[in-house]
Design an enzyme around this catalytic site. Structure first.
Site, PDB file in Angstrom:
ATOM      1  N   ARG A 168       0.955   7.085  -1.212  1.00 19.02           N
ATOM      2  CA  ARG A 168       0.270   7.039   0.016  1.00 19.02           C
ATOM      3  C   ARG A 168      -0.869   6.154   0.570  1.00 19.02           C
ATOM      4  O   ARG A 168      -0.690   5.228   1.548  1.00 19.02           O
ATOM      5  CB  ARG A 168      -0.658   8.315   0.515  1.00 19.02           C
ATOM      6  CG  ARG A 168       0.138   9.598   1.327  1.00 19.02           C
ATOM      7  CD  ARG A 168      -0.797  10.784   0.863  1.00 19.02           C
ATOM      8  NE  ARG A 168      -0.437  10.768  -0.664  1.00 19.02           N
ATOM      9  CZ  ARG A 168       0.607  11.302  -1.274  1.00 19.02           C
ATOM     10  NH1 ARG A 168       1.580  11.730  -0.877  1.00 19.02           N
ATOM     11  NH2 ARG A 168       0.619  11.389  -2.593  1.00 19.02           N
ATOM     12  N   THR A 169      -1.756   5.826  -0.365  1.00 21.75           N
ATOM     13  CA  THR A 169      -2.867   5.014  -0.176  1.00 21.75           C
ATOM     14  C   THR A 169      -2.357   3.407   0.031  1.00 21.75           C
ATOM     15  O   THR A 169      -2.804   2.883   0.909  1.00 21.75           O
ATOM     16  CB  THR A 169      -3.881   5.140  -1.261  1.00 21.75           C
ATOM     17  OG1 THR A 169      -4.393   6.672  -1.353  1.00 21.75           O
ATOM     18  CG2 THR A 169      -5.224   4.290  -0.980  1.00 21.75           C
ATOM     19  N   ARG A 218      -7.647  -0.325  -6.446  1.00 19.85           N
ATOM     20  CA  ARG A 218      -7.563   0.993  -6.788  1.00 19.85           C
ATOM     21  C   ARG A 218      -7.486   0.866  -8.356  1.00 19.85           C
ATOM     22  O   ARG A 218      -6.747  -0.129  -9.160  1.00 19.85           O
ATOM     23  CB  ARG A 218      -6.337   1.940  -6.588  1.00 19.85           C
ATOM     24  CG  ARG A 218      -6.354   3.121  -7.508  1.00 19.85           C
ATOM     25  CD  ARG A 218      -5.443   4.450  -7.064  1.00 19.85           C
ATOM     26  NE  ARG A 218      -5.866   4.848  -5.793  1.00 19.85           N
ATOM     27  CZ  ARG A 218      -5.325   5.975  -5.245  1.00 19.85           C
ATOM     28  NH1 ARG A 218      -4.036   6.558  -5.918  1.00 19.85           N
ATOM     29  NH2 ARG A 218      -5.692   6.601  -4.229  1.00 19.85           N
ATOM     30  N   HIS A 224     -13.548   7.622  -3.350  1.00 21.81           N
ATOM     31  CA  HIS A 224     -12.311   7.325  -2.593  1.00 21.81           C
ATOM     32  C   HIS A 224     -12.621   7.253  -1.174  1.00 21.81           C
ATOM     33  O   HIS A 224     -12.335   8.283  -0.373  1.00 21.81           O
ATOM     34  CB  HIS A 224     -11.186   8.288  -2.876  1.00 21.81           C
ATOM     35  CG  HIS A 224      -9.996   7.994  -2.638  1.00 21.81           C
ATOM     36  ND1 HIS A 224      -9.635   6.859  -1.608  1.00 21.81           N
ATOM     37  CD2 HIS A 224      -8.708   8.395  -2.745  1.00 21.81           C
ATOM     38  CE1 HIS A 224      -8.391   6.869  -1.203  1.00 21.81           C
ATOM     39  NE2 HIS A 224      -7.683   7.707  -1.869  1.00 21.81           N
ATOM     40  N   LYS A 268      -3.091  -9.772 -20.006  1.00 20.15           N
ATOM     41  CA  LYS A 268      -3.598 -10.874 -21.046  1.00 20.15           C
ATOM     42  C   LYS A 268      -4.839 -10.898 -20.992  1.00 20.15           C
ATOM     43  O   LYS A 268      -5.598 -11.947 -21.805  1.00 20.15           O
ATOM     44  CB  LYS A 268      -3.039 -12.350 -20.321  1.00 20.15           C
ATOM     45  CG  LYS A 268      -1.546 -12.430 -19.882  1.00 20.15           C
ATOM     46  CD  LYS A 268      -1.296 -13.507 -19.315  1.00 20.15           C
ATOM     47  CE  LYS A 268       0.069 -13.745 -18.887  1.00 20.15           C
ATOM     48  NZ  LYS A 268      -0.023 -14.800 -17.773  1.00 20.15           N
TER      49      LYS A 268
HETATM   50  C1  NCD Z   1      -6.090  10.967  -4.230  1.00 22.04           C
HETATM   51  C2  NCD Z   1      -6.507  10.254  -5.231  1.00 22.04           C
HETATM   52  O1  NCD Z   1      -5.852   9.291  -5.914  1.00 22.04           O
HETATM   53  O2  NCD Z   1      -7.844  10.366  -5.821  1.00 22.04           O
HETATM   54  N1  NCD Z   1      -4.823  10.730  -3.633  1.00 22.04           N
HETATM   55  C3  NCD Z   1      -4.852   9.857  -2.556  1.00 22.04           C
HETATM   56  O3  NCD Z   1      -5.371   8.911  -2.512  1.00 22.04           O
HETATM   57  N2  NCD Z   1      -4.194  10.584  -1.361  1.00 22.04           N
HETATM   58  C4  NCD Z   1      -5.921  12.361  -4.677  1.00 22.04           C
HETATM   59  C5  NCD Z   1      -5.181  12.643  -5.997  1.00 22.04           C
HETATM   60  O4  NCD Z   1      -4.800  12.057  -6.595  1.00 22.04           O
HETATM   61  O5  NCD Z   1      -5.464  13.811  -6.386  1.00 22.04           O
END
Ligand code: NCD
Length: 287
Positions: A28-29, A79, A114, A58
């Protein structure tokens, strides 16, 4: 942005490039950020497997990666499994000696934060509740120790007159720094291990999964498997006006028979997130 998502494109990011650097799994993100930027009229370079397929293999530092990618992109979304990692990329990206600074957005740094997920959660509540958040009782359920989403949700929701109910096993309780931040602004919280006894009082039910990848072993994580399952029976106990949120992916926290319950908002959240990220990126890019 809601209208644009219905089928159009803007030209706001004409001539701009977004780079996504994902060192952890995501569906999703990453796709949400990327399609949001495309809808804004920009172009995207996608690093979906930075841990396996980038120069990190590397030994390149996050600082250097930020410095380098800032030469390619106007905006970077990161991320990474470690707390503070995104800030490190941002340090490198800020060094860029050019007329325009490169903006870095945190899409999840380990058990840290997040923020855009929390923003879209707040947006969803705000939309569903006609702009009113004061007076709500918000429950957060699951792995509150390792879940970055509940941490960021508290960080945002503390700005309203909200009461918090934290439901988790004792070993996975909400960290003290998050609770201290709530207390500092006069917010009350209540902690319990028993979802059934509190679910009827919640206006918003924020479910999250056990963050299995943060445990020492699969066996250790397995101890908590299926600890909180929200099924149709549990939803019978919840308020008629309650909202059920989940950032997804779900494992076993919400059964599929709940999906048709009008209180289930987790798929609406996905669409709201797309619009929210379009608005956020337009904003930080000065549009
Ligand atoms: C979340 C995350 O990555 O922290 N997912 C997301 O971004 N929708 C929640 C999760 O992974 O549990």
């Amino acid at each position: 942005m809601e209208k644009v998502v219905g089928g159009g494109f803007l030209k706001l990011m004409d001539g701009k490039i977004l780079a996504t650097l994902f060192y952890e799994p995501s569906t999703r993100t990453r796709m949400s950020f990327e399609s949001a930027f495309l809808r804004l009229g920009g172009k995207v370079v996608s690093g979906a497997d930075m841990a396996g397929a980038s120069s990190a293999r590397k030994g390149e530092s996050l600082y250097d990666t930020g410095r380098v990618v800032s030469e390619f992109a106007d905006l970077i979304v990161v991320r990474h499994p470690e707390v503070g990692s995104v800030a490190e990329v941002a340090k490198g990206a800020r060094e860029r000696v050019a007329s325009r600074a490169c903006v870095v957005i945190n899409a999840g740094d380990g058990v840290g934060d997040h923020p855009t997920q929390a923003l879209l959660d707040v947006y969803t509540i705000w939309k569903e509740r006609g702009g009113k958040l004061d007076g709500l009782i918000v429950g957060m359920i699951g792995d509150l120790k390792n879940g970055r989403v509940p941490h960021s949700q508290c960080e945002l929701l503390k700005h309203w007159d909200i009461e918090f109910v934290f439901v988790s096993p004792k070993a996975l309780a909400m960290p003290w720094n998050v609770k201290d931040d709530l207390t500092a602004v006069g917010r009350k919280f209540f902690e319990t291990e028993d979802l059934g006894s509190v679910v009827g009082g919640l206006d918003v039910i924020c479910a999250t999964r056990i963050q299995a990848e943060r445990f020492k072993s699969a066996k250790e994580a397995g101890k908590y498997k299926g600890i909180y399952v929200i099924n149709a029976l549990m939803m019978k106990k919840a308020k008629k006006s309650a909202l059920l949120l989940h950032p997804l992916p779900r494992v076993d926290e919400i059964t599929v028979d709940v999906d048709r319950d009008p209180r289930a908002k987790y798929f609406d959240q996905v669409r709201n997130g797309l619009c929210l990220r379009m608005a956020l990126m337009a904003e930080v890019m000065g549009k």
